[in-house]
Design an enzyme around this catalytic site. Structure first.
Site, PDB file in Angstrom:
ATOM      1  N   GLY A  13       0.822  -1.207   0.000  1.00 57.16           N
ATOM      2  CA  GLY A  13       0.000   0.000   0.000  1.00 57.16           C
ATOM      3  C   GLY A  13       0.852   1.253   0.000  1.00 57.16           C
ATOM      4  N   ASP A 144       0.560   1.341   8.497  1.00 52.56           N
ATOM      5  CA  ASP A 144       0.152   0.491   9.615  1.00 52.56           C
ATOM      6  C   ASP A 144       1.047   0.653  10.838  1.00 52.56           C
ATOM      7  OD1 ASP A 144      -1.921  -0.487   8.114  1.00 52.56           O
ATOM      8  OD2 ASP A 144      -0.773  -2.185   7.354  1.00 52.56           O
ATOM      9  N   MET A 190      -8.379   2.960   8.920  1.00 54.76           N
ATOM     10  CA  MET A 190      -7.622   1.766   8.541  1.00 54.76           C
ATOM     11  C   MET A 190      -6.906   1.153   9.752  1.00 54.76           C
ATOM     12  SD  MET A 190      -6.040   2.779   4.828  1.00 54.76           S
ATOM     13  CE  MET A 190      -6.944   2.335   3.337  1.00 54.76           C
ATOM     14  N   GLY A 191      -6.362  -0.026   9.521  1.00 51.71           N
ATOM     15  CA  GLY A 191      -5.618  -0.719  10.569  1.00 51.71           C
ATOM     16  C   GLY A 191      -6.246  -2.070  10.834  1.00 51.71           C
ATOM     17  N   ARG A 192      -6.036  -2.997   9.923  1.00 53.14           N
ATOM     18  CA  ARG A 192      -6.690  -4.302  10.025  1.00 53.14           C
ATOM     19  C   ARG A 192      -6.148  -5.094  11.215  1.00 53.14           C
ATOM     20  NH1 ARG A 192     -11.507  -5.603   7.528  1.00 53.14           N
ATOM     21  NH2 ARG A 192     -11.656  -7.805   7.111  1.00 53.14           N
ATOM     22  N   TYR A 297      -9.063   5.213   1.303  1.00 56.84           N
ATOM     23  CA  TYR A 297      -7.815   5.693   0.686  1.00 56.84           C
ATOM     24  C   TYR A 297      -7.576   7.185   0.913  1.00 56.84           C
ATOM     25  CZ  TYR A 297      -7.339   1.307  -1.964  1.00 56.84           C
ATOM     26  OH  TYR A 297      -7.184  -0.003  -2.331  1.00 56.84           O
ATOM     27  N   GLN A 299      -7.433   8.727   3.533  1.00 58.76           N
ATOM     28  CA  GLN A 299      -6.531   8.953   4.664  1.00 58.76           C
ATOM     29  C   GLN A 299      -5.072   8.710   4.334  1.00 58.76           C
ATOM     30  OE1 GLN A 299      -7.341   5.767   7.915  1.00 58.76           O
ATOM     31  NE2 GLN A 299      -8.730   5.220   6.248  1.00 58.76           N
ATOM     32  N   ARG A 300      -4.802   7.714   3.511  1.00 62.32           N
ATOM     33  CA  ARG A 300      -3.375   7.413   3.285  1.00 62.32           C
ATOM     34  C   ARG A 300      -2.810   8.156   2.084  1.00 62.32           C
ATOM     35  NH1 ARG A 300      -3.407   1.109   0.996  1.00 62.32           N
ATOM     36  NH2 ARG A 300      -3.502   1.754  -1.173  1.00 62.32           N
TER      37      ARG A 300
END
EC number: 2.7.1.90
Lengths: 421, 421
Positions: A13, A144, A190-192, A297, A299-300
């Protein structure tokens, strides 16, 4: 020592500042033109090496390379393509080394997360046994924030800033209208596997009254009753409640909440993420009007709101990777070493790849408040410096950021075609 | 002429710059302290007037009022509370005038969209017949951009900028990874009745190749087959496809697509918005990996990315409202009049409220491309100037915007309690 070329590839990513790392690598290499020939980039990451689809970055002007520092996305393309183990697919590793040899590549800079650190290490090891030694340097990157040893991972600080600012802004909106409108706002982030990004939402406020009132972490098993009670209390006490929920939030049995929701008319699993699931749960149980957002997306890739700290670190690890290569290092990663929290100071350290590959840094329990719904002072002390400073991109007269598009000229191929699995 | 006080209230959904309009009103009033006494603000909008819950803005420092220009949300609170017609609930209008009279309020500045323009007009009319004439000035605000006469509505330009920049940034992300990962990205934006915000996404790119490749407008009946064919072609031609979809997108029968999706295990209507519905449709029909984002409140509170043009206009309409009041005007609205597209120039004009109230400005068909999936040059010429310039808030040393919280001191009540319906 004869000049050798370098290979740089982006993996996994992309982030708001991965191109800043690329700029760091390329600029540092250009400063050492006596020892490093060309920097070739892999088109679409490591796939570009496997298929011998190399980009000649020497065709890009100094200005274009400098502009990478303010351009999000992956300028050369990235990919999700995990090389199998040496035992399972030795041919891929051998192909990489064959391509490197064909193009006189002696330096391998691999810009990614845990998987790419592992690949990097293996390429280095195999190249020795194949008699064409490659200096493999892993350059850290991941929103992450889960790489070990390094204080943080370039890319994370900018996502953290985006989430903290967005949480604050949306909460001001909700707070001002809560009397007659939305009372509960849910922001899915995010942050699986780890709650670092969700935790960053906690920077938006410092007191119990300030948002966010609830953070849901993957590290804490979701407890429906406790959660609803917390939301209800916030609405009673402050008139509204802001919830930041990690996409990786799970119940006590380990099931993702995002999978627990609705099925459509055809029996498909629900379309939404955990944000709408949580929001609907609040509505059903407490009756409050809700809104939810899923930043995904946005956010990143939000280079428009990048953290200056993050940007500086992204460039620094790129430059340091080249310096380490020139110092004869191999199988290492430039890591950020924190010297102090406030004022934040850091330097670049060297981490052995063997200690980085396949190790996942989880969020320590002491960063999460006792009730599991917020961050502690220790968590805040860790996170706060990472969002400091604003690194704005330049804008054109039409009000849009001036993001650069490289020419990405291909290098002539010298080998036979290689079939990707 | 004896000094009279002013009343200011925020109405409906707040924006990134509605507080800038408040600052314009209060600063202009302070400059005319010889003719305007205090500016009272309604706590939670018009509800504050009905319940005699007035905020004394004279208790706020000049610095705090100036800081409103860079603070999103509604600093005094806003509400969704539409006054009924005079026939249905004359008591509410009479109460407003009673409160105004009790606090020597002669100027009524109502900052909102179409509904509040209507209320403003009625208050003015009734005040005449009740023998306590109020000068009622409507001050335009709405991210929906649907007020007539004015070139644009303060609040819209900043949302437009946020959506254009976010579309560009997320597309760079998707583009760089499309070979092995997400091929279709869907961004859901606000605009239940009109496609202005979705259209703003179109500013991210100029050519067919540049994103967004598909925009779905509420004005164009959704055609599943045409849509899927367009997405499929974009993926074939460019490797990926970015879709911007308005929450108000409907099918030929007028049904919202957002309502067409899934039901959960309890038979509730689906939780998601139109974004996940569209994304899932693409997956089912074309098999492409997708991601979707729902910006929700993030888009209208994103003061960190406000348009300088929008900010200037937001302040200007606030100041102009006071000047119109001092010039003896009544039942009017300061409107933005476009003098030229490029370079964009504008001035403040005066619009009669009778021509503003309850009129909705739809997006002209000629702003939408023939195939219904993009914007035309005319649309671009209209939209482009509105996102020009970057008006950043100041940040503190911790990396967060310095948004102001007012003291919001209540004025002593003089009347009996009024029961809200």
């Amino acid at each position: 020592m004869a000049k050798r070329n370098a290979f740089y590839a982006q993996s996994g990513g992309v982030t708001a500042v991965i191109n800043a790392t690329a700029a760091g690598v390329i600029e540092a290499a250009r400063e050492h033109g006596d020892r490093i020939g060309k920097v070739y980039a892999g088109r679409d990451g490591i796939i570009g090496a496997l298929t011998e689809d190399l980009i000649d970055t020497s065709q890009e002007s100094d200005e274009a390379i400098a502009a990478l520092k303010h351009t999000p996305g992956g300028a050369f393309g990235s990919c999700r393509y995990k090389l199998k183990s040496l035992e399972e697919n030795r041919a891929e590793y051998e192909r990489l080394i064959e391509v490197f040899k064909a193009h006189n590549i002696g330096y391998f800079f691999y810009n990614g997360g845990g998987d790419s650190a592992d690949t990097c290490l293996k390429v280095s090891q195999l190249s020795e046994t194949m008699g064409y030694p490659i200096q493999a340097i892993h350059v850290p990157k991941t929103v992450d924030n889960d790489l070990p040893i390094t204080d943080t991972c370039p890319g994370f600080g900018s996502v953290a800033k985006y989430i903290a600012v967005s949480t604050l802004e949306a909460s001001l909106d909700v707070m001002s209208m809560a009397r007659t409108s939305t009372k509960v706002f849910v922001l899915e982030v995010m942050g699986r596997h780890a709650g670092w990004i969700a935790a960053a939402g906690g920077l938006a406020g410092k007191t119990d009254e300030e948002p966010p009132h609830v953070i849901l972490f993957p590290e804490i098993a979701f407890d429906r009753e406790k959660f609803l009670a917390k939301v209800d209390q916030a609405v009673k006490d402050y008139g509204y409640c802001t919830v930041v929920v990690s996409e990786g939030t799970r119940d006590a049995e380990g099931n993702f909440l995002a999978d627990a929701g609705s099925v459509d008319a055809f029996g498909h699993k629900q379309l939404g993420g955990v944000g709408p699931v949580i929001a609907d749960m609040v509505k059903s149980a407490l009756g409050h009007k809700y809104h939810w957002a899923v930043a995904d997306y946005l956010q990143r890739s939000a280079r428009h709101l990048a953290s200056e700290t993050d940007l500086q670190q992204a460039v620094a690890v790129g430059r340091a990777a080249v310096e380490m290569a020139l110092a004869g290092k191999n199988s290492v990663m430039p890591a950020i070493k924190r010297l102090s929290d406030a004022p934040y100071s850091w330097e670049i350290d060297e981490a052995p790849l063997a200690e980085v590959a396949n190790v996942e840094k989880k969020m320590p329990r002491e960063f999460i408040s006792e009730d599991g719904f917020g961050i502690t002072d220790a968590g805040r002390a860790y996170l706060a410096p990472l969002i400091q400073g604003e690194a704005y991109p330049p804008y054109n007269s039409e009000g849009l950021p001036e993001y650069v598009q490289l020419r990405n000229v291909a290098v002539d191929k010298k080998l036979d075609t290689f079939k990707l699995r």
